[in-house]
Design an enzyme around this catalytic site. Structure first.
Site, mmCIF file in Angstrom:
data_model
loop_
_atom_site.group_PDB
_atom_site.id
_atom_site.type_symbol
_atom_site.label_atom_id
_atom_site.label_comp_id
_atom_site.label_asym_id
_atom_site.label_seq_id
_atom_site.Cartn_x
_atom_site.Cartn_y
_atom_site.Cartn_z
ATOM 1 N NE ARG A 197 -38.293 -36.900 77.403
ATOM 2 C CZ ARG A 197 -39.514 -37.395 77.414
ATOM 3 N NH1 ARG A 197 -39.788 -38.459 78.151
ATOM 4 N NH2 ARG A 197 -40.481 -36.880 76.686
ATOM 5 C CD GLU A 296 -44.995 -32.979 79.933
ATOM 6 O OE1 GLU A 296 -45.539 -34.071 79.711
ATOM 7 O OE2 GLU A 296 -44.543 -32.241 79.043
ATOM 8 N NE ARG A 300 -39.945 -35.233 80.894
ATOM 9 C CZ ARG A 300 -40.533 -34.589 79.888
ATOM 10 N NH1 ARG A 300 -39.857 -33.730 79.159
ATOM 11 N NH2 ARG A 300 -41.804 -34.815 79.624
ATOM 12 C CB CYS A 342 -47.976 -36.276 79.153
ATOM 13 S SG CYS A 342 -48.576 -36.410 77.449
ATOM 14 C CB THR A 344 -47.242 -39.195 75.117
ATOM 15 O OG1 THR A 344 -46.603 -38.101 75.792
ATOM 16 C CG2 THR A 344 -48.551 -38.723 74.516
ATOM 17 N NE ARG A 351 -39.029 -36.799 72.078
ATOM 18 C CZ ARG A 351 -38.207 -35.998 71.391
ATOM 19 N NH1 ARG A 351 -37.076 -35.600 71.942
ATOM 20 N NH2 ARG A 351 -38.492 -35.610 70.173
ATOM 21 N NE ARG A 380 -41.972 -34.442 69.700
ATOM 22 C CZ ARG A 380 -41.996 -34.508 71.018
ATOM 23 N NH1 ARG A 380 -41.075 -33.902 71.725
ATOM 24 N NH2 ARG A 380 -42.936 -35.208 71.645
ATOM 25 C CD GLU A 385 -45.504 -32.320 71.745
ATOM 26 O OE1 GLU A 385 -46.465 -33.064 71.519
ATOM 27 O OE2 GLU A 385 -44.991 -32.175 72.870
#
Length: 427
Positions: A197, A296, A300, A342, A344, A351, A380, A385
Site C-alpha cells: 500500500r 489516516e 490509501r 504520520c 512514519t 508498506r 506486528r 499495529e
C-alpha cells in the site's frame, strides 16, 4: 485541543504553502496491515477547486508562508502542554516522542505555531501525551509543522527511517522493474496473503485535523468521480461510509477491507472529526485493489491478494498509482517525498507486507523481531499495529520508507521475508 482543529476557515494550500481564504464553510489486519480504526490523518497540499483565484506555483511543501495574525499560544494549551510533558517525562513510555522531547526542545517549541493553520506543539504531540504506549507519539497536523517543529520531527524521522538525517533529501520516485519480484512462497507453505500500500495527499487540502467538513465532502466527491474512471482489473465501485448499510459495513470490516472508527491514537490526535463525512472505500470486482478515502491519509491505495505472489501485487499497485496520479495531483515535498500525517509514512509511503505463519520462529517472538530487524522489517500482530498474533500468524513489513526508492523499499521486504522463510525451513 489547540491549533487548527478549532478553525472554521476554509484554507487553500499549495504543496503545503497555505493561503487562508475568508470562506466560512464548515494495517483488524486492515487491507494495508495497519489496525487503524478511525478516519483521519496523513497529508497536505495544493489547489482547492473553489479557490483557484489564489493559485501559487508549486514549491517546497514545508516552506512557511507569511501570515497568521494570531501568533500567541493559548494559555490553556500551554497548561495542557506543561502537564502532559511532566506526565510523559515521569512515565515509562518507550515512544520516540519521549526519547526526543527533551526539556530544551520542549521549551523551544511550546510557544510556536504554524503560520497558516495555527497548529501548536500540542496538536503534534497530544496523542503521544495521552497514550504512553505509543511507538512514535507524534503527528503533523499540517505540512508546515514539519518545519516549525523540526527540532522534534527531524530526530524522530531519522530514528524511525534508519538514519534519514535532516540534511538528507529523499530520492525521486522510482518503482523500478515491476516484473522483477517472484512469488515468495510458490508452494503456499508460509505466506497467507500479500499486500502493498501507499498513502497519498491530495493537493489543495491540509491534513485531516485541519480539514473542514465541507472539504471532507468535496474530497470524497473528487475521489469517487476519479476512481469511477478506472478500467480493466482496477474497475470497481466506491462505497461512501455515510449511509452505508451496517451489514455491508461490518462485512467489509470482517473481510479486512474497510477501516473502522475508534482508534484511540488517531482520535487523540484529533484526526477523526466529522466522522463519517467524507469517508469511503473503493474496491475492484476481485477485491484485490482498494482505495480508502480519508482514513489516516487522504488516500490509501492498496493492492492485495492471497498467497505470496508479491510480483502480481506490486505490479497492480504501480499501475493504479500511475493511473490515479494522472487524474488527482498528489502533494510532494523536495526533501521529505510524499507528505503524510504520520512521519512514519513519509517518503515513499510504501508498506509492503505479508501475513506469514512461522511457528518455529514465532515460538520466540524476541528472536523473530531480532532477525526481522536485521532486514529492516517490522513485526506486528495479525490485525495490525498494537495487536497480537492470532494462530501463529504475523504481519511483517518493511519499516523504512524514506531515503530509498519505492522499488528498494519493497525489495527490502522481499529479501527479508525470503530469509525468514529460509530460516524457518532450517529449524
Amino acid at each position: 485541543m489547540g491549533g487548527c482543529a478549532s478553525k472554521d476557515k476554509k484554507d487553500k494550500v499549495v504543496d503545503g504553502e497555505a493561503v487562508a481564504t475568508d470562506n466560512n464553510a464548515t494495517e483488524n489486519n486492515t487491507a494495508d496491515g495497519d489496525n487503524k480504526a478511525a478516519a483521519a490523518s496523513e497529508t497536505a497540499a495544493a489547489d482547492t477547486a473553489n479557490a483557484t483565484a489564489n493559485e501559487q506555483p508549486n514549491g517546497d511543501a514545508t516552506t512557511n508562508p507569511e501570515g497568521k495574525e494570531d501568533t500567541m499560544v493559548d494559555a490553556a494549551v500551554l497548561t495542557k502542554l506543561e502537564e502532559g510533558f511532566a506526565k510523559l517525562a515521569a512515565s515509562d513510555s518507550k515512544s520516540l516522542l519521549k526519547k526526543y522531547l527533551t526539556k530544551e526542545v520542549f521549551d523551544n517549541l511550546k510557544n510556536k505555531k504554524t503560520p497558516t493553520f495555527g497548529s501548536t506543539l500540542l496538536d503534534c504531540i497530544q496523542s503521544g501525551l495521552e497514550n504512553h504506549d505509543s511507538g512514535v507519539g507524534i503527528y503533523a497536523p499540517d505540512a508546515e509543522a514539519y518545519t516549525v517543529f523540526a527540532d522534534l520531527f527531524d530526530p524522530v524521522i531519522e530514528d524511525y527511517h534508519g538514519g534519514f538525517k535532516k540534511t538528507d533529501k529523499h530520492p525521486a520516485s522510482n518503482f523500478g522493474d515491476v516484473d522483477s519480484f517472484a512469488n515468495l512462497d510458490p508452494n503456499n507453505e508460509f505466506v497467507i496473503s500479500t499486500r502493498v500500500r501507499c498513502g497519498r495527499s491530495m493537493q489543495g487540502y491540509p491534513f485531516n485535523p485541519c480539514l473542514t467538513e465541507a472539504q471532507y465532502k468535496e474530497m470524497e466527491q473528487k475521489v469517487s468521480t476519479t476512481l469511477s474512471g478506472l478500467e480493466g482489473e482496477l474497475k470497481g465501485k466506491f462505497y461512501p461510509l455515510t449511509g452505508m448499510d451496517k451489514a455491508v459495513q461490518q462485512q467489509l470490516i470482517d473481510d479486512h477491507f474497510l477501516f473502522k472508527e475508534g482508534d484511540r491514537f488517531l482520535q487523540t490526535a484529533n484526526a477523526c472529526r466529522y466522522w463519517p463525512s467524507g469517508r469511503g472505500i473503493y474496491h475492484n470486482d476481485n477485491k484485490t485493489f482498494l482505495v480508502w478515502c480519508n482514513e489516516e491519509d487522504h488516500l490509501r491505495i492498496i493492492s492485495m491478494q492471497m498467497g505470496g505472489d508479491l510480483g502480481q501485487v506490486y505490479k497492480r499497485l504501480v499501475t493504479a498509482v500511475n493511473d490515479i496520479e494522472k487524474r488527482i495531483p498528489f502533494s510532494h515535498d523536495d526533501r521529505l517525498g510524499f507528505l503524510t500525517f504520520c512521519p512514519t509514512n513519509l517518503g515513499t509511503t510504501i508498506r509492503a507486507s505479508v501475513h506469514i505463519k512461522v511457528p518455529k520462529l514465532g515460538a520466540n517472538l524476541a528472536k523473530l523481531e531480532e532477525i526481522a530487524g536485521k532486514y529492516n522489517l517490522q513485526v506486528r500482530g495479525t490485525r495490525g499495529e498494537h495487536t497480537e498474533a492470532e494462530g501463529g500468524i504475523y504481519d511483517i513489513s518493511n519499516k523504512r520508507r524514506m531515503g530509498l526508492t519505492e522499488y528498494q523499499a519493497v525489495k527490502e521486504m522481499y529479501d527479508g521475508i525470503a530469509e525468514l522463510i529460509k530460516i524457518e525451513k532450517s529449524m
